[in-house]
Design an enzyme around this catalytic site. Sequence first.
Site, short mmCIF file in Angstrom:
data_model
loop_
_atom_site.label_atom_id
_atom_site.label_comp_id
_atom_site.label_asym_id
_atom_site.label_seq_id
_atom_site.Cartn_x
_atom_site.Cartn_y
_atom_site.Cartn_z
NE ARG A 30 41.73 22.78 37.38
CZ ARG A 30 41.92 21.48 37.37
NH1 ARG A 30 43.07 20.98 37.74
NH2 ARG A 30 40.96 20.66 37.01
CB THR A 31 44.84 29.00 40.40
OG1 THR A 31 45.20 28.25 39.25
CG2 THR A 31 46.07 29.66 40.96
CE LYS A 51 29.61 48.81 41.52
NZ LYS A 51 29.67 48.83 42.98
#
Lengths: 432, 320
Positions: free
Chosen positions: B54-55, B82
């Site tokens: 949502r953000t 990685k």
Amino acid sequence: MKSIVISDVKLSDGSSVSIGMRDGVITEIGAQISSDYDETILGTGLTALPGFVDLHTHLREPGKEDAETVLTGSQSAVAGGFTAVSAMANTNPVADTAGVVEQVFRLGKEAGLCEVFPIGAVSKGLMGEQLAELGAMATSAAAVRIFSDDGKCISDPLLMRRALEYVKSFNGLIAQHAQDPRLTVNAQMNEGEISSTLGLAGWPAVAEESIIARDILLADHVQSRLHICHVSTAGSVEIIRWAKSRGISVTAEVTPHHLLLTEDLITGYDPIYKVNPPLRSQRDVEALRTGLADGTIDIVATDHAPHPREDKDCEWAAAAFGMTGLETAFSVVFTAMVKSGLMSMERLVEVMSTAPARIAGYIGQGSLAIGSPAHITLVDLASDYPVNARSHLSKSSNSPFNGLVLSGRVRDTLFHGVAVLRNGTLTGERFA
Amino acid sequence: MSNLLSINDLTLDQALGILRTAAELEKLTEGGAKKLPTLRGFTIVNLFYEDSTRTRISFESAAKRLSADVINFSAKGSSVSKGESLKDTAQTLQAMGADAVIIRHGSSGAAARLASSGWIKASVINAGDGTHEHPTQALLDAFTIAKRFNLLNNEGQIFVGLKVAIVGDILHSRVARSNALLLTKLGAEVTMIAPPTLMPVGVAAWGVSSDYSLDNRLAEYDVVMMLRIQSERMTDSYFPTEREYARRYGLNSERLGKMKESAILLHPGPMNRGLEISAESADAENSMVLEQVSNGVLVRMAVLYTLLGGPTMVDEVVKA
């Protein structure tokens, strides 16, 4: 071997003397001494102290040679006026066998700049489960007397009891890193208003104090000696004061950084201030200073903890704990304790040299007596200077004091009568 | 102002400026201007080290409505998995020409490090750092409150006289920290309500009061903000069971009935229905949860505007 005289130098009590040494041993001290020496070190304006003795040094070798080696750590030590350091056991492999401690001991001899005394691990692999071969390390060529799982707390009370008991047979000393692991899960900084505001998991004082209290009671119960590493809270000082008043055999150390720096520095999240135990409040700093001055805390130990640049050039949680300290220790202690009027130069000599040598049983260290090995540090008490971590001889530069103006500077270091440091610079000479 | 890392970075006037800009932007959008050209040519990176749909969507939507180009970088399945460091990732984004980096990170202070360590020149917006702060959430909550109580046209501390309760896991909540700072800055009287295990040490230093009981003064609050309870708090013994937590601190229909008639209910989402909030409360008429979401886009547009465009550009767009 050259005979050397240090002329017109002050002692810690302020008296002016000359100090003569032959074959690496102090032979004369006085206002008037004989003059047939090969070399003269002009001591005018300087103060001669017995070489400093550190009971808590991370030299990182074997395993983390990108951060420090026994050689670079020895160079850093003599630049800070130390003539003996104690290499902590949390290397890779861990110094939990005679083989590893002998290797570190030999590397120290090869470096030839100061004495390097390995500290042995208390538990196998620092796992806190099973005793390491303490007796084998004690009888090895390294003759280990101090044992510590530093970096990790011996939290199991039964293992701690056994360790305290076991080392009595060879007069060993357990140095405890007091940190209850359950009370400090993922802890990042001193627990208080600042940790709450910054959203960093708190490291409560009680996590240190509860272990110290328990271990003091255990040491009393089994009649053994206990040494507390890097005391950092006002409450710990109180508990140790109580123990000493009861005649319990406990000694304690404080680091230079805990005598000068506070948690307020963390507000910018710079991991240069990330250290274990964490920087505490001003109130704690004041209690530590009082405790060091009045003898509750016996010694200063650096907890010199070098780390490669990438381990500090990151976000707070990802950064390593630890600060370098060998090359700033004297200046920090002088600035925080002596210049501030809290203690005398004689007491500084006691806490940085005489007492650590006595606690660890490092024979020949911590003394300017005639007949002692010439382990001597010359300091300039009138010098104020800004710390430049990049100029340090340590392989790492994670000094929290970088840029700070400190007072009192190490100029020369003699080890067995060999001038290994002159005017703040390595001479290239070594004791063989 | 080039970064938004903490509510502490904002003066009262700057905070009000962002709220009023959001209101102006709302008028423009309601007037039919779905997309504004303001940030055309700007590159904005969403650098998300934690999952937060949502953000991220809210920021993306805000940036796109201002015509910026948006790059989404999520840590999962990227160079970060990685082992790439924050510094290297940030400098890579800088080299690609990012004008602003919106960062969500699990480590408190990560946004501050990004902005202050000299790694990058781009503006940094904190979209949630560990358990530290989430300033745009606080701004959207304040905007929601201000709109509802029609306080935006007042001067100075527009929330004087307003009583706000923030309820739940205060200890681990970045939403609570940012809201405490912003709502008190705006003049509100804020009370933190939590079990003692989830109340931070020294919370009074935030300028708020605290209470261990939700029922004590429930009828007095104008705003009740419920925080999400993470299930792992239970396994760490912060409270005995979910059921006990819900009973003592959950906003159920009985408690809903005890609230002031004019009071509103906020929740930053996602909600745990049945835990900190009952379904009746979540869907109640005075629940502002969906308004918070739409206000979030407006407030984030206002933040991007203010940081990247500056007030003059705002004026121009508003005049146009």
